[in-house]
Design an enzyme around this catalytic site. Structure first.
Site, PDB file in Angstrom:
ATOM      1  CE  LYS A 153     -21.119  61.823  -3.306  1.00 50.77           C
ATOM      2  NZ  LYS A 153     -21.657  59.892  -3.817  1.00 50.77           N
ATOM      3  CG  ASP A 180     -21.044  58.355   2.884  1.00 52.36           C
ATOM      4  OD1 ASP A 180     -20.375  59.504   2.692  1.00 52.36           O
ATOM      5  OD2 ASP A 180     -21.408  57.226   1.931  1.00 52.36           O
ATOM      6  CD  GLN A 209     -23.441  57.423  -4.273  1.00 50.63           C
ATOM      7  OE1 GLN A 209     -22.505  58.139  -4.599  1.00 50.63           O
ATOM      8  NE2 GLN A 209     -24.220  58.463  -3.899  1.00 50.63           N
TER       9      GLN A 209
END
Ligand code: NAP
Length: 283
Positions: free
Chosen positions: A54, A121, A98
């Site tokens: 990322k 997200d 994460q």
């Protein structure tokens, strides 16, 4: 083999080029540099790789990025305090925590602490609800990537039969809602579905997100169907999807490979959401 291969890497590259231009435009016209913060708790090697990828993609696109690598033993309070800081940090437009988090942390509380406006997200209940009612919000990255791949085939969804195998909150359910929003007639299957091959065979578009190597073969596929294989399964020979590629390719019209199908799209959709968050914030 008759199916055309949907090349996720190539589609992702095309979108990446467009996004790089959008970042330049945002900087030049409005003085905004999109910013993404990635929070990782613990030392899971796979998560490390994802976080690194990322960061590299942010660099390629000119997006500012911050990594917050926290010790495995980090407390809930410390993590929540970091998220509060990031929520009020004007350089940061997107926050990604994460997953999975170490077992002592309350994942739900952590995801709910992220500001819905920075939830790139798309896991905050506010964005889940927005997707449900068809309001603009952040769509989870893997389902958004799946929709781009389907769009790329040129096969329209209006009035078509779509079948999704898998009902997880991160893939199955959101992709079903996105297909519905495009006017497909959608069926969601799961582990209790009776006659799975028969239901799947009704699909003009079949999305498989289960996590069982080669569960789906040509017996599940209507001739000419678009088959999107979301599964990533590590077996002795390497990575395989949920679809038996060789068998399914004999019948499908279009099919995604694993790797190189859905996988490369997920990260690029994260970048798109981050740029979108920056654009909205600057308004
Ligand atoms: P998940 O949360 O484990 O959900 C799996 C779903 O499959 C569940 O709804 C389950 O049904 C259903 N299922 C299990 N066995 C089945 C069977 N025999 N027949 C029909 N349905 C069955 O998985 P997930 O997070 O959605 O992920 C699915 C796969 O996609 C995994 O391989 C994952 O690694 C991969 N993935 C890839 C990406 C990417 O970027 N490429 C992103 C996310 C996930 P029940 O609800 O009844 O248990």
């Amino acid at each position: 083999m008759s199916a055309k291969i949907i090349d996720g890497k190539a589609v992702a590259r095309e979108i990446q080029e467009r996004l790089a231009e959008e970042v330049v435009q945002l900087k030049n016209e409005r003085g905004i540099t999109p910013g993404l913060a990635v929070v990782l708790v613990g030392n899971d090697p796979a998560s490390r790789v994802y976080v690194n990828n990322k960061k590299k993609m942010c660099e390629k696109l000119g997006i500012y990025s911050e990594e917050h690598l926290l010790d495995e033993s980090t407390s809930q309070d410390t993590l929540l305090a970091l998220i509060r800081d990031l929520n009020s940090n004007p350089r940061i437009h997107g926050i990604l925590v994460q997953l999975p988090l170490p077992g002592h942390l309350d994942e739900k509380a952590v995801l709910e602490a992220v500001s819905p406006d920075k939830d790139v997200d798309g896991f905050h209940p506010m964005n889940v609800g927005r997707l449900m009612v068809g309001e603009p919000g952040f769509v989870p990255c893997t389902p958004a990537g799946i929709m781009e791949l389907i769009k790329h085939t040129g096969v329209g969804l209006k009035g078509k039969r779509a079948v999704v195998i898998g009902r997880s909150n991160i893939v199955g359910k959101p992709v079903a809602l996105l297909l519905l929003a495009e006017h497909a007639t959608v069926t969601i299957c799961h582990s209790r579905t009776v006659d799975l091959p028969g239901v799947a065979r009704e699909a003009d578009v079949l999305v498989v997100a289960v996590g069982k190597p080669k569960l789906v073969n040509k017996e599940f596929i209507k001739p000419g169907a678009v088959v999107i294989d979301v599964g990533v399964n590590r077996v002795q020979t390497g990575l395989v999807g949920d679809v038996d590629f060789d068998s399914a390719s004999e019948v499908a019209g279009y099919i995604t490979p694993v790797p190189g199908g859905v996988g490369p799209m997920t990260i690029i959709m994260l970048m798109r959401n981050t740029i979108e968050a920056a654009r909205r914030k600057g308004k």
